[in-house]
Design a protein around this motif. Structure first.
Motif, mmCIF file in Angstrom:
data_model
loop_
_atom_site.group_PDB
_atom_site.id
_atom_site.type_symbol
_atom_site.label_atom_id
_atom_site.label_comp_id
_atom_site.label_asym_id
_atom_site.label_seq_id
_atom_site.Cartn_x
_atom_site.Cartn_y
_atom_site.Cartn_z
ATOM 1 N N LYS A 1 0.821 -1.214 0.000
ATOM 2 C CA LYS A 1 0.000 0.000 0.000
ATOM 3 C C LYS A 1 0.851 1.259 0.000
ATOM 4 O O LYS A 1 0.429 2.280 -0.517
ATOM 5 C CB LYS A 1 -0.983 -0.003 1.162
ATOM 6 C CG LYS A 1 -0.377 0.183 2.514
ATOM 7 C CD LYS A 1 -1.441 0.274 3.582
ATOM 8 C CE LYS A 1 -0.802 0.673 4.888
ATOM 9 N NZ LYS A 1 -1.716 1.064 5.885
ATOM 10 N N SER A 2 2.071 1.197 0.559
ATOM 11 C CA SER A 2 2.892 2.412 0.591
ATOM 12 C C SER A 2 3.321 2.821 -0.815
ATOM 13 O O SER A 2 3.431 4.006 -1.103
ATOM 14 C CB SER A 2 4.114 2.226 1.496
ATOM 15 O OG SER A 2 4.985 1.247 0.973
ATOM 16 N N ASP A 3 3.558 1.859 -1.708
ATOM 17 C CA ASP A 3 3.904 2.180 -3.090
ATOM 18 C C ASP A 3 2.730 1.990 -4.039
ATOM 19 O O ASP A 3 2.871 2.123 -5.248
ATOM 20 C CB ASP A 3 5.083 1.318 -3.554
ATOM 21 C CG ASP A 3 6.404 1.763 -2.957
ATOM 22 O OD1 ASP A 3 6.527 2.960 -2.610
ATOM 23 O OD2 ASP A 3 7.304 0.920 -2.827
ATOM 24 N N MET A 4 1.564 1.621 -3.475
ATOM 25 C CA MET A 4 0.334 1.438 -4.240
ATOM 26 C C MET A 4 0.507 0.418 -5.367
ATOM 27 O O MET A 4 0.062 0.621 -6.488
ATOM 28 C CB MET A 4 -0.175 2.779 -4.742
ATOM 29 C CG MET A 4 -0.562 3.663 -3.579
ATOM 30 S SD MET A 4 -1.051 5.376 -3.884
ATOM 31 C CE MET A 4 -1.742 5.426 -5.470
ATOM 32 N N GLN A 5 1.181 -0.700 -5.054
ATOM 33 C CA GLN A 5 1.364 -1.794 -5.999
ATOM 34 C C GLN A 5 0.569 -3.001 -5.514
ATOM 35 O O GLN A 5 0.620 -3.348 -4.329
ATOM 36 C CB GLN A 5 2.830 -2.219 -6.081
ATOM 37 C CG GLN A 5 3.741 -1.245 -6.764
ATOM 38 C CD GLN A 5 5.132 -1.856 -6.870
ATOM 39 O OE1 GLN A 5 5.752 -2.208 -5.873
ATOM 40 N NE2 GLN A 5 5.609 -1.991 -8.090
ATOM 41 N N PHE A 6 -0.127 -3.656 -6.433
ATOM 42 C CA PHE A 6 -0.943 -4.806 -6.085
ATOM 43 C C PHE A 6 -0.849 -5.839 -7.195
ATOM 44 O O PHE A 6 -0.882 -5.490 -8.380
ATOM 45 C CB PHE A 6 -2.404 -4.388 -5.884
ATOM 46 C CG PHE A 6 -2.543 -3.270 -4.884
ATOM 47 C CD1 PHE A 6 -2.622 -3.537 -3.532
ATOM 48 C CD2 PHE A 6 -2.557 -1.939 -5.302
ATOM 49 C CE1 PHE A 6 -2.727 -2.509 -2.601
ATOM 50 C CE2 PHE A 6 -2.655 -0.902 -4.389
ATOM 51 C CZ PHE A 6 -2.738 -1.189 -3.037
ATOM 52 N N LEU A 7 -0.732 -7.097 -6.787
ATOM 53 C CA LEU A 7 -0.610 -8.198 -7.739
ATOM 54 C C LEU A 7 -1.441 -9.366 -7.235
ATOM 55 O O LEU A 7 -1.332 -9.758 -6.074
ATOM 56 C CB LEU A 7 0.865 -8.611 -7.877
ATOM 57 C CG LEU A 7 1.197 -9.781 -8.795
ATOM 58 C CD1 LEU A 7 0.848 -9.444 -10.255
ATOM 59 C CD2 LEU A 7 2.683 -10.139 -8.673
ATOM 60 N N ASN A 8 -2.261 -9.904 -8.110
ATOM 61 C CA ASN A 8 -3.169 -10.998 -7.794
ATOM 62 C C ASN A 8 -2.830 -12.143 -8.750
ATOM 63 O O ASN A 8 -2.928 -11.983 -9.960
ATOM 64 C CB ASN A 8 -4.585 -10.469 -8.010
ATOM 65 C CG ASN A 8 -5.644 -11.506 -7.833
ATOM 66 O OD1 ASN A 8 -5.391 -12.660 -7.542
ATOM 67 N ND2 ASN A 8 -6.880 -11.083 -8.044
ATOM 68 N N VAL A 9 -2.375 -13.290 -8.209
ATOM 69 C CA VAL A 9 -1.922 -14.401 -9.047
ATOM 70 C C VAL A 9 -2.676 -15.675 -8.671
ATOM 71 O O VAL A 9 -2.694 -16.063 -7.507
ATOM 72 C CB VAL A 9 -0.407 -14.656 -8.878
ATOM 73 C CG1 VAL A 9 0.049 -15.833 -9.736
ATOM 74 C CG2 VAL A 9 0.407 -13.413 -9.203
ATOM 75 N N TYR A 10 -3.262 -16.313 -9.667
ATOM 76 C CA TYR A 10 -3.865 -17.625 -9.488
ATOM 77 C C TYR A 10 -2.992 -18.602 -10.257
ATOM 78 O O TYR A 10 -2.598 -18.337 -11.393
ATOM 79 C CB TYR A 10 -5.294 -17.644 -10.058
ATOM 80 C CG TYR A 10 -5.888 -19.025 -10.096
ATOM 81 C CD1 TYR A 10 -6.392 -19.620 -8.941
ATOM 82 C CD2 TYR A 10 -5.916 -19.747 -11.277
ATOM 83 C CE1 TYR A 10 -6.924 -20.901 -8.972
ATOM 84 C CE2 TYR A 10 -6.453 -21.025 -11.315
ATOM 85 C CZ TYR A 10 -6.946 -21.593 -10.164
ATOM 86 O OH TYR A 10 -7.461 -22.858 -10.194
#
Length: 166
Positions: free
Chosen positions: A79-88
């Motif tokens: 959240k501090s760098d506003m990066q998000f990754l969702n892996v299935y």
């Protein structure tokens, strides 16, 4: 926000960059039953094929779950760098000493009795589907753009997001 789907090599590189940069993920196993089993895991590496690697105890609940159903879900968030990754993806467990040695670091002594610990395993996750959100600019520029947007009422274009198709 700008939708930018990435394919093959670009998708693998994006997974590698983001997973290694964010490092910690919540790994969900036992996906067919609720509640999901979730545990924080530290990414050891992401190889050139986009496969994500972890170290784990052979007696852990998530190892048992993976041996029954190899489907896993990884949720990375910084959240501090506003990066998000969702892996299935699909998980595989190995006891290969060469693999374990290549992933092991001194910090892992907190969890294991050295790289020769008989309980240590490596888990590989081969992504099947992934989605990302990544800021276009550094944190300061993003925050300024969000502030200007709040004052002007215009939607800011601060994030890239999209599917990662392998």
């Amino acid at each position: 926000m700008s939708n930018e789907n990435l394919y093959k090599d670009q998708a693998k590189l994006k997974i590698k960059d983001m997973a290694e940069d964010i490092d910690f993920t919540m790994m969900a196993t036992n996906l067919k039953e609720l509640p999901l089993h979730m545990i924080p895991m530290s990414t050891k590496k992401v190889d050139d094929d986009g496969v994500i690697w972890f170290l784990s105890n052979k007696n852990s609940t998530h190892n048992r779950n993976i041996s029954i159903d190899s489907n896993v879900h990884l949720i990375y968030a910084d959240k501090s760098d506003m990066q998000f990754l969702n892996v299935y993806g699909k998980a595989s467990i190995t006891k290969d000493k060469t693999v374990i040695e290549s992933l092991y670091s001194k910090a892992d002594d907190m969890w294991f009795e050295g790289k020769d610990d008989p309980n240590i395993t490596a888990i590989s996750i081969t992504p099947k589907e992934a989605f990302y959100w990544d800021p276009k600019h550094n944190k300061l520029v993003t925050l300024v753009k969000l502030g200007v947007s709040a004052l002007s009422g215009e939607k800011p274009d601060t994030m890239d997001y999209g599917k990662l198709k392998l």
